[in-house]
Design an enzyme around this catalytic site. Structure first.
Site, PDB file in Angstrom:
ATOM      1  N   ASP A 114       0.757  -1.316  -0.011  1.00  0.00           N
ATOM      2  CA  ASP A 114       0.019   0.019  -0.084  1.00  0.00           C
ATOM      3  C   ASP A 114       1.059   1.093   0.157  1.00  0.00           C
ATOM      4  OD1 ASP A 114      -2.986   0.838   0.629  1.00  0.00           O
ATOM      5  OD2 ASP A 114      -1.699   2.306   1.751  1.00  0.00           O
ATOM      6  N   ASN A 122      -2.348  12.917  -3.390  1.00  0.00           N
ATOM      7  CA  ASN A 122      -3.262  13.736  -4.179  1.00  0.00           C
ATOM      8  C   ASN A 122      -3.667  15.109  -3.673  1.00  0.00           C
ATOM      9  OD1 ASN A 122      -3.992  11.561  -6.082  1.00  0.00           O
ATOM     10  ND2 ASN A 122      -5.304  10.464  -4.660  1.00  0.00           N
ATOM     11  N   HIS A 127      -4.876  14.850  -8.408  1.00  0.00           N
ATOM     12  CA  HIS A 127      -5.005  13.502  -8.856  1.00  0.00           C
ATOM     13  C   HIS A 127      -4.460  13.096  -9.911  1.00  0.00           C
ATOM     14  CE1 HIS A 127      -8.302  12.667  -5.734  1.00  0.00           C
ATOM     15  NE2 HIS A 127      -8.607  13.884  -5.887  1.00  0.00           N
ATOM     16  N   ASP A 131      -2.408   9.504 -10.040  1.00  0.00           N
ATOM     17  CA  ASP A 131      -2.659   8.382 -11.106  1.00  0.00           C
ATOM     18  C   ASP A 131      -1.125   8.040 -11.698  1.00  0.00           C
ATOM     19  OD1 ASP A 131      -5.333   8.586 -10.782  1.00  0.00           O
ATOM     20  OD2 ASP A 131      -5.527   9.668 -12.788  1.00  0.00           O
ATOM     21  N   GLU A 157      -5.092   2.361  -4.103  1.00  0.00           N
ATOM     22  CA  GLU A 157      -3.550   2.545  -3.789  1.00  0.00           C
ATOM     23  C   GLU A 157      -2.883   1.368  -3.212  1.00  0.00           C
ATOM     24  OE1 GLU A 157      -4.788   4.513  -0.024  1.00  0.00           O
ATOM     25  OE2 GLU A 157      -5.543   4.461  -2.267  1.00  0.00           O
TER      26      GLU A 157
END
Length: 256
Positions: A114, A122, A127, A131, A157
């Site tokens: 994770d 973010n 964002h 990505d 994630e």
């Protein structure tokens, strides 16, 4: 009313052939006229045969092209059904299938990682940058292990790696390689700080259910988060939970 018979497509040719046969049988007849008629019809048949062959060749080419397109479409549909559209990693369902199949045939490590503080990425960089981090992490894992290892994105994630092995020590070593590779990865602008990941590893003997393998890896992952992140925890090395003996008050209180 009786149905009419199908028209004879070669009626003219049949008549010309009959005339030629009659001329051949009649020694007094001049065969030149019959031969001339046969030549005309033979040339027509040759033209029609070439035309039909060309049409057949075109139809075969069209059919082959259609088959290729159908095959490509089937591959695209299969890819979309088994892969995450953003990162190109396997999706959750495909990871479950791969891991379950692996456990049917041997021992396996399930590695769950994770990205640490992903919400901050973010929030601070937007964002699109988040990505990019997700795609870069998957690219990093693919570069680390190559095409033969199942790599999946199982959450926003959160990622997983299916690693066939009979050694818990090797499983943890692979988890440490993942942790170090992500910590050393350069993510580029606008991200101007280190990105790390917490890693949980469960080693599972053959015929372990995927659900149990995943719950163990997930528990190890949360242990890595509690330990300060950017580290690896192996489920079998986690301390056993401490259970408190029931007090007399607990024993006397009825359960509802």
């Amino acid at each position: 009313m009786k149905p009419t018979a199908d028209a004879d497509l070669f009626a003219l040719e049949s008549a010309a052939l009959a005339n030629a046969k009659a001329a051949h049988a009649d020694s007094s007849a001049d065969p030149r006229a019959a031969l001339a008629e046969m030549i005309v019809h033979y040339e027509r048949l040759m033209r029609e045969s070439r035309r039909l062959i060309r049409r057949s060749d075109r139809a075969e080419l069209d059919m082959n092209q259609m088959n290729r397109q159908l095959h490509e479409l089937a591959q695209q549909l299969e890819y979309r059904a088994t892969h995450d559209p953003l990162s190109g990693a396997l999706n959750r369902a495909a990871v479950i299938e791969q891991a379950s199949d692996c456990l049917e045939h041997g021992d396996m490590a399930l590695i769950v990682l994770d990205i640490d503080h992903f919400k901050w990425i973010n929030d601070d960089f937007g964002h699109p940058a988040g990505d990019t981090v997700i795609k870069t992490v998957v690219d990093c894992l693919k570069a680390l292990f190559g095409p033969g290892i199942a790599i999946g994105r199982v959450g926003g994630e959160e990622f997983s790696v299916v690693w066939p092995t009979s050694s818990p020590e090797e499983a943890k070593e692979v988890g440490m390689r993942i942790c170090d590779a992500i910590a050393d990865q350069v993510f580029g602008a606008p991200i101007n700080r280190q990105v790390t990941a917490s890693v949980g590893v469960s080693w599972n003997s053959m015929n372990t259910s995927f659900e149990l393998a995943y719950s163990r890896a997930d528990e190890a992952l949360y242990a890595a988060k509690r330990a300060g992140r950017n580290c690896v925890k192996l489920y079998s090395q986690l301390p056993l939970p401490v259970t408190q003996p029931p007090t007399s008050e607990d024993a006397s209180t009825p359960c509802h």
